[in-house]
Design a protein around this motif. Structure first.
Motif, PDB file in Angstrom:
ATOM      1  N   ARG A  14      56.927  49.210  31.493  1.00  0.00           N
ATOM      2  CA  ARG A  14      56.533  48.327  32.584  1.00  0.00           C
ATOM      3  C   ARG A  14      57.680  48.114  33.553  1.00  0.00           C
ATOM      4  N   ARG A  18      57.599  48.984  37.462  1.00  0.00           N
ATOM      5  CA  ARG A  18      57.897  47.987  38.495  1.00  0.00           C
ATOM      6  C   ARG A  18      59.005  48.477  39.417  1.00  0.00           C
ATOM      7  N   ASN A 303      52.414  43.375  42.165  1.00  0.00           N
ATOM      8  CA  ASN A 303      51.609  42.774  41.099  1.00  0.00           C
ATOM      9  C   ASN A 303      50.248  43.461  40.967  1.00  0.00           C
ATOM     10  N   MET A 306      50.804  46.985  39.423  1.00  0.00           N
ATOM     11  CA  MET A 306      51.207  46.854  38.019  1.00  0.00           C
ATOM     12  C   MET A 306      49.983  46.564  37.153  1.00  0.00           C
TER      13      MET A 306
END
Length: 995
Positions: A14, A18, A303, A306
């Motif tokens: 993750r 990001r 966001n 993701m």
């Protein structure tokens, strides 16, 4: 791999994602420049993209039937023919006859035409000095059966010119040249050309027309839908630009690889526009939600992506898998569709994950605010509320109804007919369809079949008796439905015999002596030429071809007539003769029926991969099976509709299963991903279901509507199979929406969606003590506290403590410490892992130890715990502490049920009774309470992990699930008897331990 390491890996993944997104949104112009350059490079050769659709696209090259047909062509030549039909008042009218002659002569000069057969040409062959009148020629022709319904209609008003094409002919050039000649014919005469090459050309022309019409219509329709949904120019433009670039990449790859458009690849752009826009809808919906929470466009975009990258990537992957499974199919056109549709989807994914974040990052945050639109309509909200109600409240009716639908559709599948009919691809008002059906009204049809008869003996067909076998077979062939004319070597021999005997009708027959046959064959070669002999006889006269001119076009009819012919010759001809029934119609028909096997293989491959994806994602075989069932539901529904309504399975409709399961699983992934996230908040399935549907339900509805709008435009296609394909895809997507919004949530209430690492993360909280145990521990701690406070106060006052008081305080503290230690010890042993080997257990002891922990708390709640234990029970196999866990959970649940019952009753004193005894040679225990009871519709779910009727956050729903698993581990059985408002009895039985 340990829980911590897997957690770190996921965290690292993750974090990497990001970082990548952060780079994209902070360098948007660089990203956009790269995407634009790639688009220009791939689109550079778009002007060279070509169209090519042929009837031969329906052929599987490596079938035995195809190889047989290719071998036939090597011996007897190509059977590609064009038939020119001319209708007038009299074919022997001088003006009409002259026009036919001029037309035939001009056609003979067209490159690619090997032979021209016409009445004027035959007259020229038999009357080289042109001494006969047309009336005389008409009388001569009246006796020639070969000409009847072949070159001349029975009423003599219609004549035909047969053009035999060379193997290397450019059919499009030939057709265009012939059409120019026809345009010069007198306008009062009806004339047209028909044949397999004309069907192929019409396929190409209508493919091009479809592409030029349907693609713009799809763009306009979906652009309008996006505007209605968001009323925001950016949520309209960026998805449209995304799919436009994906199309450019796909078309560009086709142009670079020199693969032309065909009838099937024409579906690809509509497919990419519809599906690509639907994917963008999910992302736009998530972005709208994140914009309201973020302080900048960059944060909102990061966001959003993701959150959406994984489900979008999985959705594209599963769709590509569904398309890729079509590569198993051996029809080249289907393989090309699979390659370029799958390639288009991968191109789309790259553009979505790179172009969209960069583009959205350049837009100021206020401009991303979406005004209220269709997505916020009350009607949609009421629809989703209804869906939630159905999922949660009507399962006792829901599953039987869906089961009945599945049974009904399953029966319908048995009525599906496999069919490929190239002529039926066209609507009835199209010229190619009209002409196909017009020619056989007065002449013979334009689709040929060849019956090849072969003998092991050379010169076999120079014998009158053996030639008679040809005529014998022709009599049978003429009797077959839709066979308009048969032409053979024997027919031409009779024609030559008629000619050399001065057109005496009695000589329109075969000689009876072998030497006469050999002389006749020589005359055949001289008068008609070797070029007229080759299509019907090989060089060694041991293999002959009988041509059937038919108006067959259905694959079922082709295969049926082949069966009838082979059955007839097997019964009526010697085994020394072998027979083949071949032709392009036979090849297409066999290829069509192999399509079914290919589709079944593709479907099972797709199902297997989808199951694997779900299993890997959620570590649950049950989730994988649920996903397969849900996504098989729309396919079964669609194929059931096809069977009941007589819609045939062909090259177009055969694509539905693999495409549909790839598309339908997209919504399944989005639902399960969101449901997983919601469920892990508090392990409340009902709330998770409700919030998931309210969250992803709207994008799922819009996804279905968008794809349905795209595919519905195929209804305007010139091709009936394409239009039917569009209709069935709409039906499939609507069925898939029912599956994903109703069937999937209802099934997931009975299945756990928690991964292994999720369980590890939850374990610390699951071991927390109940309120009753906490209260039990507080009692000794409070006593200790009071004693210590007394001593503290006395010391502060400086007062003397009598020996008696000090002794009493010390004794009380000591006894309360012992009491707390005993409680803690008993809790600890419940959590110990048992040894692998089972041991002899006195189940009464496990019950008594558990009762000692809980009886004080139950007494404070005015609940009597009554034990009625048989002291002579034999031992069972198990572990003392694990069985203690079982009774601990059962007693806790019983106490909570009693406390719940107090809300609706005036009874103050309740009881929990535990009995042990022998029943049916097994150790039996019953736990009976006077609580609220269990409703019938919940009885099946109470042993389900994480199922609880308590309010959110007040229960994990694991007590009875753990008890059930432990009982099963020791070969026990657990049963429930309960009536709402009248208490519950849970009965356990265990086998007696063998000594």
């Amino acid at each position: 791999m340990s829980h911590s390491s897997s957690h770190l890996e996921r965290f690292s993944f993750r974090r990497t994602g990001r970082r990548m997104l952060s780079w994209q949104v902070t360098h948007p112009k660089t990203v956009l420049l790269i995407i634009v350059l790639m688009t220009l490079a791939l689109g550079w050769r778009l002007p060279q993209l070509s169209m090519r659709t042929s009837i031969y696209d329906l052929v599987i090259e490596d079938l035995p039937t195809t190889r047989q047909y290719n071998a036939f062509q090597k011996i007897f030549g190509s059977d590609d023919i064009i038939r020119i039909v001319i209708r007038g008042k009299n074919a022997f009218d001088p003006d009409l006859f002259k026009q036919v002659e001029q037309l035939a002569t001009a056609a003979a000069g067209i490159p690619g035409i090997r032979r021209v057969i016409s009445l004027p040409g035959i007259k020229k062959d038999v009357d080289p000095r042109n001494q006969w009148s047309l009336e005389k020629f008409s009388r001569i022709c009246s006796s020639i059966e070969l000409f009847r319904r072949n070159l001349l209609s029975d009423d003599r008003n219609t004549t035909a010119i047969t053009l035999v094409l060379d193997e290397t002919a450019d059919t499009e050039t030939v057709i265009d040249a012939v059409q120019k000649l026809l345009d010069q014919v007198h306008a009062d005469l009806r004339r047209y050309q028909i044949g397999i090459p004309l069907v192929s050309q019409a396929l190409t022309q209508y493919t091009q027309a479809d592409l030029m019409t349907l693609l713009p219509l799809t763009f306009l329709a979906i652009a309008g839908l996006l505007f209605l949904l968001y009323r925001n120019i950016w949520y309209l433009l960026l998805p449209m630009i995304t799919v436009a670039m994906a199309l450019t990449w796909t078309f560009g790859i086709m142009a670079w690889t020199q693969v032309p458009f065909s009838m099937l690849t024409m579906i690809v752009p509509v497919f990419i526009v519809a599906v690509g826009t639907a994917y963008c809808l999910h992302i736009c919906a998530a972005l709208v939600e994140n914009v309201g929470k973020a302080d900048s466009s960059h944060t909102a975009v990061i966001n959003t992506f993701m959150e959406m990258s994984l489900p979008t990537g999985l959705a594209v992957f599963t769709t590509t898998v569904g398309l890729g499974s079509l590569l198993i199919n051996r029809i080249t056109a289907i393989q090309e569709f699979a390659v370029f549709a799958g390639g288009g989807m991968l191109s789309l994914l790259f553009i979505v994950l790179w172009f969209l974040p960069a583009a959205f990052a350049l837009i100021p945050l206020p401009r991303l605010q979406s005004r209220p639109a269709l997505s916020n309509s009350r009607g949609l909200q009421r629809f989703l509320d209804l869906v939630i109600h159905i999922d949660l409240k009507t399962q006792r009716y829901l599953f039987p109804i869906i089961g009945a639908v599945l049974v009904f559709c399953s029966i319908g599948i048995f009525f599906i007919q496999v069919e490929t009919n190239p002529v039926a691809y066209f609507k009835q008002e199209t010229p190619v369809s009209k002409n196909f059906h017009d020619i056989y009204q007065d002449l013979s049809g334009s689709f040929p079949i060849h019956v090849v008869m072969e003998s092991p003996e050379e010169d076999f067909f120079e014998s009158p008796d053996n030639i008679a076998r040809i005529i014998e077979l022709q009599k049978f062939l003429k009797s077959l439905s839709k066979v308009d004319k048969t032409v053979s070597f024997a027919d031409y021999l009779m024609l030559v015999n008629y000619l050399v005997n001065q057109y005496d009708p009695k000589f329109y027959s075969l000689p009876t002596e072998s030497f006469e046959i050999r002389m006749l064959i020589n005359n055949y070669k001289i008068i008609l030429g070797q070029d007229m002999l080759t299509p019907f006889m090989n060089a060694t006269f041991d293999k002959t071809n009988i041509l059937l001119l038919t108006h067959l076009s259905s694959s079922r009819e082709f295969l049926s007539i082949r069966e009838k012919i082979l059955a007839h010759v097997k019964q009526h001809f010697p085994d020394s003769l072998t027979f083949q029934v071949t032709g392009i119609g036979m090849v297409i028909s066999d290829s069509s029926h192999h399509l079914v096997r290919g589709q079944i293989n593709s479907l099972f491959l797709t199902i297997g991969i989808v199951f694997s994806i779900m299993f890997i994602l959620f570590l649950s075989a049950k989730v994988g099976l649920v996903a397969i069932l849900v996504n098989f539901f729309p396919i079964l529904t669609t194929f059931g509709i096809m069977g009941w309504f007589g819609i045939e399975l062909n090259m177009g409709t055969g694509l539905i299963a693999s495409i549909a399961i790839g598309l339908a699983v997209d919504d399944t992934i989005h639902y399960l991903t969101r449901y997983n996230r919601e469920f892990k908040k508090d392990l409340d399935k009902d709330r998770a279901l409700r919030d998931t549907i309210l969250s992803v339900g709207k994008p799922m509805v819009f996804y279905t509507v968008t794809i349905s709008v795209g595919f519905s435009l195929l209804l305007f296609s010139h091709f009936i199979p394409t239009a039917v394909f569009g209709f069935l895809m709409v039906m499939t997507m609507l069925s898939a929406l029912v599956g994903d919004l109703i069937l999937l949530p209802a099934l997931m209430l009975h299945v756990e969606l928690v991964t292994a690492w999720d369980l590890l993360r939850l374990m610390p909280s699951l071991s927390g003590m109940s309120a009753g145990v906490a209260h039990e521990l507080n009692q000794p701690l409070n006593a200790i506290k009071m004693g210590s406070e007394y001593l503290k106060i006395m010391l502060q006052k400086g007062g003397d403590i009598s020996q008696k008081d000090l002794s009493e305080v010390v004794h009380e503290v000591s006894s309360q410490v012992d009491r707390a230690s005993e409680i803690i010890h008993r809790l600890q042993v419940f959590g110990e892992k048992p040894a692998f080997a089972k041991e002899a257990v006195d189940i009464n002891g496990a019950i008594q130890d558990t009762a000692a922990i809980l009886e004080h708390q139950l007494a404070l709640d005015d609940i009597d715990l009554v034990l009625d234990l048989d002291p002579h029970l034999p031992a069972i196999s198990g572990h003392h502490h694990r069985l203690g866990q079982v009774f601990y959970n059962l007693i806790i649940n019983a106490g909570e049920a009693i406390n719940k019952a107090r809300e609706n009753t005036t009874i103050n004193r309740h009881r929990i009774e535990i009995k042990s005894f022998i029943r049916d040679n097994r150790v039996a225990i019953t736990v009976t309470d006077t609580g609220m009871g269990i409703p019938n519709h919940l009885r099946e779910r109470i042993f389900e992990p994480f199922f609880t009727t308590k309010e959110s956050g007040k229960g994990k729903g694991l007590g009875l699930s753990i008890a059930n698993e432990i009982v099963r581990d020791y070969s026990g059985r657990i049963e429930i008897e309960s009536k709402k408002g009248m208490g519950t009895t849970i009965a356990l039985t265990f086998p007696i331990r063998e000594t």
